[in-house]
Structures are given as structure tokens and as C-alpha cells.
Design an enzyme around this catalytic site. Structure first.
Site, PDB file in Angstrom:
ATOM      1  N   HIS A 100       0.992  -1.129  -0.058  1.00 19.26           N
ATOM      2  CA  HIS A 100      -0.026  -0.131  -0.065  1.00 19.26           C
ATOM      3  C   HIS A 100       0.821   1.232  -0.123  1.00 19.26           C
ATOM      4  O   HIS A 100       2.122   1.264   0.568  1.00 19.26           O
ATOM      5  CB  HIS A 100      -0.879   0.138   1.231  1.00 19.26           C
ATOM      6  CG  HIS A 100      -1.598  -0.848   1.599  1.00 19.26           C
ATOM      7  ND1 HIS A 100      -1.316  -2.285   2.064  1.00 19.26           N
ATOM      8  CD2 HIS A 100      -3.024  -1.320   1.732  1.00 19.26           C
ATOM      9  CE1 HIS A 100      -2.205  -3.075   2.420  1.00 19.26           C
ATOM     10  NE2 HIS A 100      -3.536  -2.131   2.090  1.00 19.26           N
ATOM     11  N   ASP A 103       2.327   2.167   3.365  1.00 19.13           N
ATOM     12  CA  ASP A 103       3.471   1.126   4.105  1.00 19.13           C
ATOM     13  C   ASP A 103       4.674   1.411   3.881  1.00 19.13           C
ATOM     14  O   ASP A 103       5.823   1.434   4.572  1.00 19.13           O
ATOM     15  CB  ASP A 103       3.268  -0.175   3.232  1.00 19.13           C
ATOM     16  CG  ASP A 103       1.831  -1.056   3.260  1.00 19.13           C
ATOM     17  OD1 ASP A 103       1.069  -0.499   4.200  1.00 19.13           O
ATOM     18  OD2 ASP A 103       1.566  -1.823   2.518  1.00 19.13           O
ATOM     19  N   GLU A 231     -10.625  -7.043  -4.026  1.00 16.70           N
ATOM     20  CA  GLU A 231     -10.522  -8.344  -2.973  1.00 16.70           C
ATOM     21  C   GLU A 231     -11.700  -8.503  -2.193  1.00 16.70           C
ATOM     22  O   GLU A 231     -12.127  -7.491  -1.127  1.00 16.70           O
ATOM     23  CB  GLU A 231      -9.114  -8.080  -2.029  1.00 16.70           C
ATOM     24  CG  GLU A 231      -8.962  -8.865  -1.287  1.00 16.70           C
ATOM     25  CD  GLU A 231      -7.542  -8.429  -0.484  1.00 16.70           C
ATOM     26  OE1 GLU A 231      -6.558  -8.195  -0.915  1.00 16.70           O
ATOM     27  OE2 GLU A 231      -7.552  -8.718   0.891  1.00 16.70           O
ATOM     28  N   HIS A 270     -10.695 -13.976   4.242  1.00 13.29           N
ATOM     29  CA  HIS A 270     -11.961 -13.504   3.677  1.00 13.29           C
ATOM     30  C   HIS A 270     -12.886 -14.394   3.366  1.00 13.29           C
ATOM     31  O   HIS A 270     -14.235 -14.280   3.674  1.00 13.29           O
ATOM     32  CB  HIS A 270     -11.735 -12.429   2.681  1.00 13.29           C
ATOM     33  CG  HIS A 270     -10.801 -11.264   2.955  1.00 13.29           C
ATOM     34  ND1 HIS A 270     -10.478 -10.306   2.109  1.00 13.29           N
ATOM     35  CD2 HIS A 270     -10.074 -11.000   4.188  1.00 13.29           C
ATOM     36  CE1 HIS A 270      -9.439  -9.484   2.749  1.00 13.29           C
ATOM     37  NE2 HIS A 270      -9.135 -10.020   4.109  1.00 13.29           N
ATOM     38  N   ASP A 338      -0.762 -12.571   2.535  1.00 11.69           N
ATOM     39  CA  ASP A 338      -1.053 -11.560   3.389  1.00 11.69           C
ATOM     40  C   ASP A 338      -1.603 -12.145   4.768  1.00 11.69           C
ATOM     41  O   ASP A 338      -2.462 -12.219   5.264  1.00 11.69           O
ATOM     42  CB  ASP A 338      -2.576 -11.187   2.819  1.00 11.69           C
ATOM     43  CG  ASP A 338      -3.175  -9.918   3.544  1.00 11.69           C
ATOM     44  OD1 ASP A 338      -2.473  -9.199   4.515  1.00 11.69           O
ATOM     45  OD2 ASP A 338      -4.056  -9.307   3.012  1.00 11.69           O
TER      46      ASP A 338
HETATM   47  C1  XUL Z   1      -7.500  -6.552   4.766  1.00 15.71           C
HETATM   48  C2  XUL Z   1      -6.621  -7.022   3.696  1.00 15.71           C
HETATM   49  C3  XUL Z   1      -5.828  -6.080   2.924  1.00 15.71           C
HETATM   50  C4  XUL Z   1      -5.688  -6.136   1.441  1.00 15.71           C
HETATM   51  C5  XUL Z   1      -4.900  -4.827   0.652  1.00 15.71           C
HETATM   52  O1  XUL Z   1      -8.089  -7.603   5.253  1.00 15.71           O
HETATM   53  O2  XUL Z   1      -6.702  -8.169   3.029  1.00 15.71           O
HETATM   54  O3  XUL Z   1      -4.519  -6.038   3.357  1.00 15.71           O
HETATM   55  O4  XUL Z   1      -5.022  -7.279   0.981  1.00 15.71           O
HETATM   56  O5  XUL Z   1      -5.646  -3.766   1.193  1.00 15.71           O
HETATM   57 CO    CO Z   2      -5.564  -9.058   1.671  1.00 16.49          CO
END
Ligand code: XUL
Ligand code: CO
Length: 438
Positions: A100, A103, A231, A270, A338
Site C-alpha cells: 500500500h 506502507d 479483493e 476473507h 497477506d
Molecule cells: C485486509 C486485506 C488487505 C488487502 C490490501 O483484510 O486483506 O490487506 O489485501 O489492502
Molecule cells: Co488481503
């Protein structure tokens, strides 16, 4: 140049019998599996946020992570993190990273300062990429941490927040383009609602779509041809996120004529938050032609939030790589970890241990999935299960030659139906055998 992780060398493949914590047991980057080197199946990426800026803090506690650059601040800290990040990736043999904007460089006191800070750091990253050959898998923007995004970014009731988010995404696309990023990700951090009592859901959805169209128009204008990805995530930080899951996002994209512009970045944790398995989300994306990239991690099934753990569940990794193989690969996407260390895993070498655990799990998952596919274990079973659609009335249904009248006439003559077992337990047992022995 300063070494940030002294005592840790290049992580080598030592094979399954090795007991060396700092060695790969299954990930052998150049070993050919199903026609190509392991590394090209996975395209592993380091997440800059968890690895470089994550402090181990949680709602109840201060940061815990012990890092040699912790005493630095501001731009000096950001610069040191660039060196440390490339040292980690080089030692692990990870060829991609994801980031990001926030970051890599501090916010500063104004938008202009933020943009200037980014330019300084991006130049350093660019030089490191040239030196090491490491590439950018995707870039994104942080449109959720700053209080200006408390009610959302492109779905904020405040148009100034929308404009600020646009300025951020514009810059993040420019940076990603400059770094040769192969994808650009939209995770709708706070694009959702806390309560319907104060929310104009219709306007928020329309604005969200307007924002995405503007982003694509700008990408086209500057010649950024990387893949755009959404996402999906159902909740957290908001109570309801508009990008709930793959099928919800697909409905949204089709409504707003974005279906040819954006694919999915599927994250394991997720998926489980949405009440789905990781494989379900991957499969839904694959069969709809929108499987773009993967955020590899895992959640704790006893907790209702996103724990972003390093993935060590071999069953999930196997079925993930099964979907990737069926998708003919994941490129130009990849497998971005992640994932963050647990708060208690605060030592510098825990970073390497976490990545090794994740990479080994997916390497093994790839081998098992390749064998399952090679032997057509599930393929043949499924094909046979649906054979009634290959001829007779089934073929008429599939070919569009049947209607309710013809089917009713058929059913009157065939009203004693012979059923077959779905054999779920048998298949689960077979998959287990492949996990043990493949
Ligand atoms: C949040 C998430 C983020 C995205 C990028 O749950 O997964 O880190 O991958 O913004
Ligand atoms: Co993510």
C-alpha cells in the site's frame, strides 16, 4: 550495506528430512511439477504491510515486534525498511512484493508532502528491484486508516473524502505503473456501512462504481495495462462490506458495466469470514473467468475476525493449488502472503520461519494437487456423476431443446427414478490418501 537480519543466510531447500528451522522442506523453487518450476506456479509475494510495518499491536496491546530499525522514525525508518524488505525477499527467494502507499512512506502533514515522500521511496525501491530482479506483483492504496476515511473512501458521505481517495489512488496507480506492477488491487477497506439508519446505500454503490470507472480511465490514460483486482471481504472493519464475496462482487461489476475491467483477488481468511471455504471462492472466480490473484493466509475457525495467519493448513493449500492448476495458472497474479506473525512471535527470525512454513505448505499442496489431477481422481468421478446430461432427455435440456411440456410428458413415463450415492466420504478418504502419499 547494513545487514538487518544477521546470522540468517539464503534459505536453502534441504528436503523433508531436514530439521533445520531455517530451511525449506518442500519448496524447491526450480523443481518441475506439472510442467513448470514450482516458483512459477506460485509466484510468491511478500506483503509489505504485515512484514515491514506490522508491529504486532492489537486492540489490547502495544507493538511487540523486535526489529533492528525500530529506533528510526519518519523517512529514515521508511528507507531502512526498503533495505530490510529486499534483504528478506532475497534470503527467502521470494520474487514479488505487494504494497500500500502508506506502507512504504509516511503520510506527512499535507497531501503534497505525502506524494513527495512516496517519490523519494519509490526511487529507492526501483533501484533495489533493478539490483535484485525482484518484481512488484501489485500495488494498492490505504483508504481506511486515516480518520478522513472513517465513513468510507469512495463510499464516503463526504465528497472531500472521495476526492482525497481519488488523489491517492491516482498516485498509487502511477507508482505501481512505474514499478512495473502486474496488478492493481482494490480492497474496499471501509467501503460498507455500520448502520443502515444513516446510510444511502444506493448512492454509495453508484459512487463506488463511478470511482472504479475513473480509476480505469486514468490507468488507460497513462498506459498502465496491469490487471485490476477487487479483493472481496464480507465484514471488518465495517459491519457490512459491499465487496462481500465473489458472487456479490460479480453482480456489482455486471450492474455497473465493469465486468471486463476487474477480476478477483481471493483471500483465504476473507472467504471463511463470508461463511465459505477458500476453495469455494477460488472456484466461483475460476468458473466465471475472474480468478486474478490470491492472498494466501488462514483464519482461526474459532474466531470471527481476520487473523491473517501464515497458511499451514495442508488441506486448504492443496485445494487452492488444485483450483490454480485447473485455472491454467495464476499469472499475472500470484500468491501474496497477506499474513502476519502472531503477537508473541516477535523475534526477527520469526519472519523467516513464518514464510518458510507458508511456502512449504503451498509447495506440498501443489505436488498433491498435481497428482490428484494427473490421476483424474475427482475429474472422472464428477464427469460420471453427470453423465445423464450426455444423452436423451439430459442432452435435450443442455441443448435447449426441452421445455416444461416435453419434460412433463417424459416424467410421466419415467417416474421411478434410480438414484446413485454421492460418495462424499469415499472421496474425502481418497483425498486424504493423496495428502499422505502423493
Ligand atoms: C485486509 C486485506 C488487505 C488487502 C490490501 O483484510 O486483506 O490487506 O489485501 O489492502
Ligand atoms: Co488481503
Amino acid at each position: 550495506m547494513k545487514e538487518y537480519f544477521e546470522g540468517i543466510g539464503k534459505i536453502a531447500y534441504e528436503g523433508p528430512d531436514s530439521t533445520n528451522t531455517l530451511a525449506f522442506k518442500y519448496y524447491d523453487a526450480n523443481k518441475v511439477v506439472a510442467g513448470k518450476p514450482m516458483k512459477d506456479h506460485m509466484r510468491f509475494a511478500m506483503s509489505y504491510w504485515h512484514t515491514m510495518t506490522g508491529g504486532g499491536n492489537d486492540p489490547f496491546g502495544l507493538p511487540t515486534m523486535e526489529r533492528s530499525y525500530n529506533e528510526l522514525e519518519g523517512m529514515e525508518l521508511s528507507k531502512a525498511r526498503v533495505d530490510a524488505a529486499f534483504e528478506i525477499m532475497t534470503k527467502l527467494g521470494i520474487e514479488f512484493f505487494c504494497f500500500h502507499d502508506l506502507d512504504i512512506a509516511p503520510e506527512g502533514d499535507s497531501l503534497q508532502e505525502k506524494l513527495d515522500n512516496l517519490d523519494v521511496i519509490v526511487e529507492l525501491i526501483e533501484a533495489k528491484m533493478k539490483d535484485t530482479g525482484i518484481k512488484c506483483l501489485w500495488g494498492t492504496t490505504n483508504g481506511f486508516s486515516n480518520p478522513r476515511f472513517m465513513h468510507g473512501a469512495s463510499t464516503s458521505p463526504n465528497a472531500d473524502s472521495f476526492a482525497f481517495a481519488a488523489a491517492q489512488v491516482k498516485k498509487a496507480i502511477e507508482i505501481t505503473h512505474r514499478l512495473g506492477g502486474e496488478n492493481y488491487v482494490f480492497w474496499g477497506g471501509r467501503e460498507g456501512y455500520e448502520t443502515l439508519l444513516n446510510t444511502d446505500v444506493a448512492l454509495e454503490n453508484d459512487n463506488f462504481a463511478r470511482f472504479l470507472h475513473m480509476a480505469k480511465d486514468y490507468a488507460n490514460k497513462i498506459g498502465f495495462t496491469g490487471q485490476f483486482l477487487i479483493e472481496p471481504k464480507p465484514k471488518e472493519p465495517t459491519k457490512h462490506q459491499y465487496d462481500f464475496d465473489t458472487m456479490t462482487v460479480l453482480g456489482f461489476l455486471r450492474k455497473y458495466d465493469l465486468q471486463d475491467v476487474i477480476k478477483m483477488n481471493i483471500e483465504a481468511n476473507h472467504a471463511t469470514l463470508a461463511g465459505h471455504t477458500f476453495q469455494h471462492e477460488l472456484l466461483m472466480s475460476r468458473i466465471n473467468g475472474v480468478l486474478g490473484s490470491i492472498d494466501a493466509n488462514q483464519g482461526d475457525m474459532l474466531l470471527g475476525w481476520d487473523t491473517d495467519q501464515f497458511p499451514t493448513n495442508i488441506y486448504d493449500a492443496t485445494m487452492c493449488m488444485y483450483e490454480v492448476l485447473k485455472n491454467d495458472g495464476i499469472a499475472p497474479g500470484g500468491l501474496n502472503f497477506d499474513a502476519k506473525l502472531r503477537r508473541g512471535s516477535f523475534k526477527p527470525d520469526d519472519i523467516f520461519i513464518g514464510y518458510i512454513a507458508g511456502m512449504d505448505t503451498f509447495a506440498r499442496g501443489l505436488e498433491i494437487a498435481a497428482k490428484l489431477l494427473e490421476d483424474r481422481v475427482l475429474e472422472d468421478f464428477v464427469q460420471n456423476r453427470y453423465r445423464s446430461y450426455n444423452e436423451g432427455v439430459g442432452k435435450d435440456i443442455v441443448d435447449g431443446k426441452a421445455d416444461f411440456e416435453s419434460l412433463a410428458a417424459y416424467a410421466l413415463k419415467h417416474d421411478h427414478i434410480e438414484m446413485e450415492s454421492g460418495r462424499q466420504e469415499m472421496l474425502e478418504d481418497i483425498v486424504n490418501r493423496y495428502i499422505h502419499r502423493a
